[in-house]
Enzyme design. Structure first.
Site, mmCIF file in Angstrom:
data_model
loop_
_atom_site.group_PDB
_atom_site.id
_atom_site.type_symbol
_atom_site.label_atom_id
_atom_site.label_comp_id
_atom_site.label_asym_id
_atom_site.label_seq_id
_atom_site.Cartn_x
_atom_site.Cartn_y
_atom_site.Cartn_z
ATOM 1 N N ASP A 326 0.861 -1.185 0.000
ATOM 2 C CA ASP A 326 0.000 0.000 0.000
ATOM 3 C C ASP A 326 0.894 1.229 0.000
ATOM 4 O O ASP A 326 1.923 1.239 0.667
ATOM 5 C CB ASP A 326 -0.868 0.015 1.262
ATOM 6 C CG ASP A 326 -2.109 -0.835 1.083
ATOM 7 O OD1 ASP A 326 -2.619 -0.871 -0.044
ATOM 8 O OD2 ASP A 326 -2.546 -1.455 2.062
ATOM 9 N N ASP A 363 -14.459 14.422 9.677
ATOM 10 C CA ASP A 363 -13.376 13.542 9.209
ATOM 11 C C ASP A 363 -12.259 13.506 10.252
ATOM 12 O O ASP A 363 -11.552 14.492 10.459
ATOM 13 C CB ASP A 363 -12.845 14.100 7.863
ATOM 14 C CG ASP A 363 -11.868 13.146 7.210
ATOM 15 O OD1 ASP A 363 -11.441 12.187 7.876
ATOM 16 O OD2 ASP A 363 -11.536 13.367 6.025
ATOM 17 N N GLU A 367 -5.591 13.302 7.487
ATOM 18 C CA GLU A 367 -5.779 14.208 6.352
ATOM 19 C C GLU A 367 -6.917 15.180 6.643
ATOM 20 O O GLU A 367 -6.796 16.390 6.427
ATOM 21 C CB GLU A 367 -6.112 13.413 5.078
ATOM 22 C CG GLU A 367 -4.964 12.607 4.515
ATOM 23 C CD GLU A 367 -4.890 11.216 5.096
ATOM 24 O OE1 GLU A 367 -5.577 10.958 6.117
ATOM 25 O OE2 GLU A 367 -4.139 10.389 4.566
ATOM 26 N N SER A 395 -15.709 5.982 1.635
ATOM 27 C CA SER A 395 -15.746 4.560 1.275
ATOM 28 C C SER A 395 -14.978 4.383 -0.031
ATOM 29 O O SER A 395 -14.873 5.317 -0.842
ATOM 30 C CB SER A 395 -17.191 4.067 1.125
ATOM 31 O OG SER A 395 -17.674 4.405 -0.146
ATOM 32 N N ALA A 396 -14.434 3.171 -0.184
ATOM 33 C CA ALA A 396 -13.653 2.898 -1.396
ATOM 34 C C ALA A 396 -14.530 2.952 -2.644
ATOM 35 O O ALA A 396 -14.038 3.150 -3.749
ATOM 36 C CB ALA A 396 -12.995 1.526 -1.276
ATOM 37 N N ARG A 397 -15.829 2.752 -2.461
ATOM 38 C CA ARG A 397 -16.741 2.765 -3.608
ATOM 39 C C ARG A 397 -17.014 4.200 -4.072
ATOM 40 O O ARG A 397 -16.845 4.522 -5.239
ATOM 41 C CB ARG A 397 -18.068 2.107 -3.231
ATOM 42 C CG ARG A 397 -17.934 0.676 -2.877
ATOM 43 C CD ARG A 397 -18.599 -0.211 -3.932
ATOM 44 N NE ARG A 397 -18.211 -1.592 -3.706
ATOM 45 C CZ ARG A 397 -17.306 -2.226 -4.426
ATOM 46 N NH1 ARG A 397 -16.712 -1.635 -5.435
ATOM 47 N NH2 ARG A 397 -17.004 -3.476 -4.176
ATOM 48 N N THR A 398 -17.428 5.074 -3.100
ATOM 49 C CA THR A 398 -17.781 6.445 -3.498
ATOM 50 C C THR A 398 -16.538 7.299 -3.667
ATOM 51 O O THR A 398 -16.535 8.272 -4.398
ATOM 52 C CB THR A 398 -18.686 7.096 -2.451
ATOM 53 O OG1 THR A 398 -17.969 7.170 -1.210
ATOM 54 C CG2 THR A 398 -19.959 6.306 -2.236
ATOM 55 N N LYS A 413 -15.991 16.079 -0.317
ATOM 56 C CA LYS A 413 -14.615 16.186 -0.816
ATOM 57 C C LYS A 413 -14.159 14.778 -1.175
ATOM 58 O O LYS A 413 -14.620 13.790 -0.558
ATOM 59 C CB LYS A 413 -13.691 16.809 0.227
ATOM 60 C CG LYS A 413 -13.426 15.931 1.431
ATOM 61 C CD LYS A 413 -12.340 16.508 2.283
ATOM 62 C CE LYS A 413 -11.825 15.507 3.312
ATOM 63 N NZ LYS A 413 -12.796 15.012 4.259
#
Lengths: 698, 62
Positions: A326, A363, A367, A395-398, A413
């Site tokens: 990663d 958040d 970051e 989410s990894a999807r959105t 964002k």
């Protein structure tokens, strides 16, 4: 009352990777004494039978001891005068067995010390179990079952492994990891939502759902792994066991048939001499050290605070061809920081800062917090009441996160193309300058995050990525070892390309989804390559299970830890590179000592064969000019015994690792351990012969 | 382990039986004690060789 104990795992110094060295293991009191006791216990033939080479030595030792007691047991012509020589050979063979047992016991003892340290964290404690009506009762932690709800408060030891249901608290995990900095645990988080029994809650309180029955928790599994790993042979060890058994079989038949041949030449040797010849011929050095090398390899991984499920996993590390890494946390420092706001569409920097603050107020990632700090530094004020707003998690999807304000305004964002799609879905338009800002940030190797409010794009946040110091040199080393590195990142291809070039990885996959990881692994495996990867989330579990070497972070979810074959207690993804190095070192050590063991038999032939067949003209082979046949045989046997303890430190510490290709390593090891294995015994046997002469022992 | 138990039982029997069969063959050249111990050594060596074959065939069991 609650009690706990801390594991005294050796710690690696923090700092740049290239400065890391193996730390000295804490002094383990009585380890050597226990190993000596264990060496005698392992003389039990039921235990010796597990090691074919050493079992043959065991049989020879028993035979020689019998012939010491009754010298004419096999040959009526033998006299009591032979008893002294028989006794010396018997003692030397016994020492050979004890030294081999000692090496194994010493390596096992270090693993057991680790298991004991883990066991000390399992002190029973009391827990506040929630009844169905919401009230709590105090129960012993051993009575907790999977699914029970437990309340833990500041100062409590967490009674068992569990998932956080409600609350946010800092937890001291040093009992498991040795890391003194507290870790934040909170409900609803994939990674920070699991806690381990035996750790201590430092502040606030948590409600936990117990995830493991007694005896099946993380620590219990780790103890079973540490204790059990040493007992299962790896494929490499099995192959070597077959080779050693074949060599032993060949030499057993050769020595057994030598007696009638020698008798025909009127040179019939004594049975004790034949036993000495057999022991000199068979590869006792590697036979005695084989299991110690494997156990020590596991131990070296543990020194890096990594628990391996089996020796097979450590060994697989040595054969790894591809590392999947990663980007964040492994290649770059985990915390990307907001550096600059780049407004678009006629918006001012202040307007962008306000929208960014709105999108980031929930958040809690490093970051997100850095965006809030930068926005507040620029004087931005939250444009809604945070108490009534709701956060939208990334989410990894959105590939977006944000906030829905109480008035229903959507602040978002995320990845530029994801935000573009969102804006268009809300009927908005995307300003042309957005792509320019995107490219500008990407070409700097930074991560561009677009910010929007409903259907209106405000601009781009420049998140600065910092490549870890020394990582490029590490990848250069891996390349020299023939290992390919692949970087996976959710970043866009331009940013990923810049980071990949700067870090020196061989390949990268941008805008990667969790499914991409497993696809890359399968693709590499189809090409016959072994793949190693790290992961911590539940969505990493399938890829961790698919990889040949899967290293889960201790901070990760239970699913990830169960799927992986190694768990990094420090949760440091960069350690994968160290683990691969240790695996290679294990294989190199085993190969080097096997080469040495077989090579050092040559000098023993030159010592024993002239002594056996001096009358048949083989005296010319006595190139070492050894004093007498008996002295020659005894010298070879003493050398054979002494070389085992002499090599124990090397077997336990491992051959010094150099990042070379397989061919270069083979050439180097043949030179050092092959040639060294031929020359050293000639010198050693001659010196022992001189010493025996001086002592007038034979 | 369960499969090893019968071996523990019949292996010594085989060695003893082999010794009793071989010992008379050695009697012409050796006194009684030596002929029996030599026969026992011979059978023991054969058993040891058999054990090594077993290791080669099933290395993971050892």
């Amino acid at each position: 009352m609650t009690t706990t104990a801390r594991i005294q795992f050796p710690r690696m110094p923090r700092g740049p990777r290239q400065e890391r060295r193996y730390t000295e293991r804490p002094r383990q009191q009585g380890l050597v004494q226990r190993a000596i006791m264990e060496a005698f216990r392992k003389l039990d033939p039921r235990l010796s039978v597990a090691n074919p080479v050493m079992f043959v030595v065991w049989c020879g030792t028993v035979l020689c001891l019998l012939l010491t007691l009754v010298p004419n047991l096999l040959d009526a012509r033998a006299t009591a005068a032979d008893r002294g020589f028989n006794a010396l050979i018997s003692l030397t063979l016994l020492a050979t067995l004890l030294f081999a047992n000692f090496a194994e016991a010493l390596a096992e003892g270090r693993g057991k010390a680790q298991a004991d340290a883990l066991r000390r964290t399992q002190a029973r404690t009391e827990a506040r179990r929630q009844r169905p009506d919401g009230s709590t009762e105090m129960v012993d932690s051993s009575t907790l079952r999977r699914g029970d709800l437990v309340l833990v408060q500041a100062g409590d030891v967490i009674p068992a492994d569990g998932e956080v249901i409600t609350g946010v608290a800092s937890v001291d995990e040093s009992a498991i990891t040795g890391e003194s900095a507290p870790v934040l645990k909170e409900a609803g988080s994939d990674v920070a939502g699991s806690v381990t029994g035996g750790t201590r809650i430092l502040s606030d309180q948590l409600t936990l759902r117990i995830s493991a029955d007694p005896g099946k928790g993380f620590i219990d599994r780790m103890i079973a792994l540490v204790e059990g790993a040493e007992r299962s042979k790896t494929p490499n060890e099995i192959a070597l066991t077959v080779l050693l058994a074949v060599l032993t079989q060949v030499f057993l038949i050769a020595v057994a048939t030598l007696s009638p041949v020698a008798g025909f030449l009127n040179q019939a040797p004594s049975v004790v001499t034949l036993v000495a010849l057999l022991v000199a011929l068979i590869p006792t050095t590697i036979g005695g050290l084989l299991s110690a090398i494997g156990i020590a390899g596991m131990d070296r991984v543990a020194q890096f605070n990594v628990i391996a499920t089996s020796g097979r996993a450590v060994e697989a590390c040595g054969d790894v061809n591809t590392l999947i890494l990663d980007k964040t946390g492994t290649i770059t420092l985990g915390n990307r920081l907001a550096e600059e706001f780049l407004p678009v569409g006629g918006h001012s920097s202040a307007e962008l800062a306000e929208a960014a603050l709105g999108a980031s107020c929930f958040d809690q990632t490093p970051e997100g917090r850095s965006i809030v700090r930068l926005a507040e530094k620029q004087g931005a004020v939250l444009p809604f009441d945070a108490a009534s707003a709701s956060g939208i998690e990334f989410s990894a999807r959105t590939r977006m996160s944000g906030t829905d304000s109480p008035e229903g305004t959507e602040f978002r964002k995320g990845a530029v193309d994801a935000v573009k799609g969102f804006v268009r879905s809300r009927g908005g338009t995307v300003p042309d300058e957005l792509d320019g800002c995107f490219e500008q940030v990407s070409r700097l190797g930074g991560t561009p995050l677009a910010v929007c409010r409903g259907g209106e794009v405000f601009g781009v946040i420049y998140l600065k990525d910092i490549i870890k110091p020394g990582i490029r040199e590490r990848f250069d080393q891996l390349r020299r070892m023939g290992i390919r590195t692949v970087m996976l990142t959710g970043d866009n291809p331009i940013t990923a390309g810049v980071i990949a070039r700067e870090a020196g990885v061989d390949d990268f996959i941008a805008e990667a989804t969790p499914e991409d990881k497993i696809a890359v692994i399968q693709q590499e495996q189809k090409l016959g390559k072994l793949v190693a990867m790290t992961g911590d989330g539940s969505n990493d579990a399938p890829a961790l299970a698919q990889a040949n070497v899967g290293v889960a972070m201790n901070s990760g979810t239970q699913a990830a830890k169960e799927a992986a074959n190694m768990v990094d207690l420090d949760s440091d993804p960069t350690k994968l590179i160290d683990i691969v190095t240790i695996g290679k070192q294990l294989l190199i050590t085993r190969g080097a000592l096997t080469t040495f063991s077989i090579a050092n038999d040559i000098a023993k032939y030159f010592a024993i064969l002239p002594a056996l067949f001096a009358g048949a003209g083989l005296q010319a082979l006595n190139v070492m000019k050894l004093a007498s046949p008996k002295s020659a045989i005894l010298s070879a046997m003493v050398f054979n015994a002494l070389i085992i303890p002499a090599l124990v430190p090397l077997a336990l510490k491992g051959v010094q690792f150099r990042p070379l290709s397989a061919e270069q390593l083979l050439r180097r090891n043949l030179l050092v351990f092959g040639l060294g294995g031929v020359v050293a015994p000639f010198v050693g046997i001659k010196l022992i012969d001189l010493a025996l002469g001086a002592l007038r022992l034979v | 382990m369960a499969r090893m138990l019968p071996i523990r039982f019949w292996l010594p029997l085989l060695i003893v039986a082999g010794t009793l069969v071989v010992a008379p063959q050695l009697r012409p050249s050796q006194p009684p004690l030596q002929s029996h111990t030599l026969a026992l050594l011979l059978c023991g060596t054969v058993a040891l060789s058999g054990y090594l074959f077993a290791v080669i065939a099933n290395p993971e069991k050892f």
